[in-house]
Write an enzyme that holds these catalytic residues in place. Structure first.
Site, PDB file in Angstrom:
ATOM      1  N   LYS A  81      34.592  11.126  -6.283  1.00 53.98           N
ATOM      2  CA  LYS A  81      33.294  10.546  -6.637  1.00 53.98           C
ATOM      3  C   LYS A  81      33.389   9.243  -7.437  1.00 53.98           C
ATOM      4  O   LYS A  81      33.580   8.184  -6.863  1.00 53.98           O
ATOM      5  CB  LYS A  81      32.456  11.595  -7.389  1.00 53.98           C
ATOM      6  CG  LYS A  81      31.950  12.705  -6.444  1.00 53.98           C
ATOM      7  CD  LYS A  81      30.797  13.448  -7.055  1.00 53.98           C
ATOM      8  CE  LYS A  81      30.324  14.597  -6.179  1.00 53.98           C
ATOM      9  NZ  LYS A  81      29.521  14.163  -5.046  1.00 53.98           N
ATOM     10  N   PHE A 141      31.119  24.627  -6.077  1.00 51.17           N
ATOM     11  CA  PHE A 141      31.156  23.775  -4.883  1.00 51.17           C
ATOM     12  C   PHE A 141      32.457  22.979  -4.908  1.00 51.17           C
ATOM     13  O   PHE A 141      32.717  22.248  -5.866  1.00 51.17           O
ATOM     14  CB  PHE A 141      29.956  22.821  -4.810  1.00 51.17           C
ATOM     15  CG  PHE A 141      29.933  22.072  -3.500  1.00 51.17           C
ATOM     16  CD1 PHE A 141      29.387  22.641  -2.362  1.00 51.17           C
ATOM     17  CD2 PHE A 141      30.499  20.803  -3.393  1.00 51.17           C
ATOM     18  CE1 PHE A 141      29.403  21.980  -1.140  1.00 51.17           C
ATOM     19  CE2 PHE A 141      30.518  20.129  -2.180  1.00 51.17           C
ATOM     20  CZ  PHE A 141      29.960  20.719  -1.054  1.00 51.17           C
ATOM     21  N   ASP A 186      38.366  21.332 -11.178  1.00 51.78           N
ATOM     22  CA  ASP A 186      37.738  20.408 -10.232  1.00 51.78           C
ATOM     23  C   ASP A 186      36.789  19.531 -11.046  1.00 51.78           C
ATOM     24  O   ASP A 186      35.695  19.944 -11.413  1.00 51.78           O
ATOM     25  CB  ASP A 186      36.999  21.221  -9.167  1.00 51.78           C
ATOM     26  CG  ASP A 186      36.185  20.343  -8.205  1.00 51.78           C
ATOM     27  OD1 ASP A 186      35.955  19.163  -8.526  1.00 51.78           O
ATOM     28  OD2 ASP A 186      35.772  20.854  -7.152  1.00 51.78           O
TER      29      ASP A 186
HETATM   30  C1  LIG Z   1      32.696  19.598  -7.863  1.00 48.24           C
HETATM   31  C2  LIG Z   1      32.850  19.053  -6.487  1.00 48.24           C
HETATM   32  N1  LIG Z   1      33.995  19.269  -5.826  1.00 48.24           N
HETATM   33  C3  LIG Z   1      34.207  18.782  -4.590  1.00 48.24           C
HETATM   34  C4  LIG Z   1      33.227  18.040  -3.946  1.00 48.24           C
HETATM   35  C5  LIG Z   1      33.482  17.508  -2.564  1.00 48.24           C
HETATM   36  O1  LIG Z   1      33.702  16.158  -2.618  1.00 48.24           O
HETATM   37  P1  LIG Z   1      33.629  15.271  -1.271  1.00 48.24           P
HETATM   38  O2  LIG Z   1      32.212  15.323  -0.808  1.00 48.24           O
HETATM   39  O3  LIG Z   1      34.089  13.910  -1.690  1.00 48.24           O
HETATM   40  O4  LIG Z   1      34.556  15.917  -0.300  1.00 48.24           O
HETATM   41  C6  LIG Z   1      32.017  17.800  -4.604  1.00 48.24           C
HETATM   42  C7  LIG Z   1      30.935  17.054  -3.926  1.00 48.24           C
HETATM   43  O5  LIG Z   1      29.779  17.111  -4.267  1.00 48.24           O
HETATM   44  C8  LIG Z   1      31.818  18.315  -5.898  1.00 48.24           C
HETATM   45  O6  LIG Z   1      30.683  18.116  -6.568  1.00 48.24           O
END
Ligand SMILES: Cc1ncc(COP(=O)(O)O)c(C=O)c1O
Length: 395
Positions: free
Chosen positions: A249, A135, A220
């Site tokens: 986050k 994700f 990520d």
């Molecule tokens: C691993 C990861 N990358 C990217 C995101 C996306 O982040 P945002 O919701 O701040 O755009 C999330 C959100 O849950 C995530 O868990």
């Protein structure tokens, strides 16, 4: 349906399946609804409130900054941005940082950076290999990166330049690598995809492959970073060093902020190639600086490691007690519980009634991602509620 639920149904785009609670206040690991009911929060603003809700170190920094300067343009130097930049770089393996406003935006920037690197150093290579069940965010490019059909299918055609391969499968990455590949992008532990923990040698094998082929490794760490897995960054536990890393986050304790960090060799943007109006503004960076400083000075990652081990050991006891729990898995304070059938919604609702907030990750899976400042007392309190809930649930 109460007043706020009616307003939501009438005015808000129907994008969320919400839990029927209207929260008005948070402190530490607890939140309160509009009727004054208290809940123990094991969702943590979706793995965001690593220091708990409204931590005084953060709210005080915010008040002070809000009274001084909230926004300038990035034409000017600002002190909170540069203090946070220094703190992150001095405490990571990366050399430079760029601030933005969210996780998806950080990943978009990371992919732009990798494409730019591809143009400059890899004969125009532009493809990024990502994994199934990952994700990476909700923008069009990031759903193309996210290897989950349910996020992609409603929006096809998607931007080109992403190849999704099986997770935890180094051979799949090798097979997908072509002369067009500029990077591999991975979550060290997949969060939204099911708290999927890689085999011990997977990430080192990916890094070795990237080094061998000259492509970039993007990690990520939006969900795993800032202490969540028991170290400041997850890569530390796997003995690897990414070329590019993204954060969001937990970085701002709830104030929107994201970051792209890169090694010098991958920091190839030149003026004009990337930017953001709000990214790195004084208010968000004051929250970020107060957050990271507190995490470092109080070994919050160590607490997440210790309390996380305790949480997993107590959840394992429940697994032995209830045969319909098939697995407990996690690292630090990112933990999932898997059931034999689709009871996660019923468990969530029953926990809610008893004053515990948990996350339903899949129909048969719960996730626990509480603030990293919790102690074993709070784990015991949550587990008592979960235990009595599971005892009463119809499977
Ligand atoms: C691993 C990861 N990358 C990217 C995101 C996306 O982040 P945002 O919701 O701040 O755009 C999330 C959100 O849950 C995530 O868990």
């Amino acid at each position: 349906m109460n007043h706020w639920q009616e307003i939501e149904q009438k005015y808000y785009m129907q994008t969320f399946k919400r839990v029927p609670v209207t929260l008005v206040k948070g402190q530490g690991a607890r939140v309160w609804d509009e009727d004054g009911r208290q809940y123990l929060d094991f969702v943590g603003g979706w793995a965001v409130t690593n220091l708990g809700h409204c931590h005084p170190a953060v709210t005080e920094a915010l008040i002070e900054q809000a009274q001084a300067l909230i926004q300038t343009s990035n034409q000017f130097y600002t002190i909170p941005q540069l203090r946070l930049a220094e703190l992150l770089i001095e405490n990571s393996c990366l050399d430079r940082v760029f601030f933005c406003n969210s996780g998806a935006e950080a990943n978009e920037g990371a992919v732009k950076l990798a494409r730019r690197y591809g143009k400059l150093h890899l004969k125009g290579a532009y493809e990024v290999i990502t994994t199934m069940s990952s994700f990476h965010g909700r923008t069009l490019a990031m759903i193309a990166a996210t290897g989950q059909e349910k996020f992609q299918q409603p929006f096809v055609p998607l931007p080109v330049g992403f190849v999704n391969v099986g997770y935890n499968d180094i051979e799949a990455i090798k097979k997908a690598t072509t002369s067009q590949t500029c990077a591999v992008m991975l979550e060290p532990v997949q969060g939204e995809g099911g708290v999927n923990i890689p085999d011990d040698n997977y990430l080192t094998a990916v890094q070795a492959w990237c080094d061998q082929t000259g492509i970039l490794l993007i990690l990520d760490e939006i969900q795993t970073g800032l202490g969540r897995l028991g170290t400041l960054f997850a890569y530390e536990q796997y003995g690897i060093e990414p070329d590019i890393m993204t954060l969001a986050k937990g970085l701002g304790s709830g104030v929107p902020i994201g970051a792209i960090l890169a090694k010098d060799k991958a920091s190839v943007f030149v003026p004009g190639e990337h930017g953001s109006t709000f990214g790195g503004n004084p208010l968000a960076c004051a929250a970020g600086y107060a957050t990271v400083k507190f995490i470092l000075e109080h070994d919050i990652a160590g607490n997440a490691r210790r309390v996380g081990q305790y949480l997993i050991s107590q959840l394992e006891k429940l697994r032995r007690k209830f045969p319909f729990i098939t697995e407990v898995r996690g690292r630090g304070l990112l933990v999932a519980m898997v059931f034999t059938s689709d009871i996660a919604d019923s468990v969530l609702t029953a926990c809610l009634d008893k004053g515990l907030l948990v996350n339903r990750l899949k129909p048969n899976m719960l996730r626990f991602m509480p603030p990293l400042i919790i102690g074993t007392d709070e784990v015991d309190e949550a587990l008592d509620i979960l235990d009595s809930t599971l005892a009463s649930i119809k499977v």
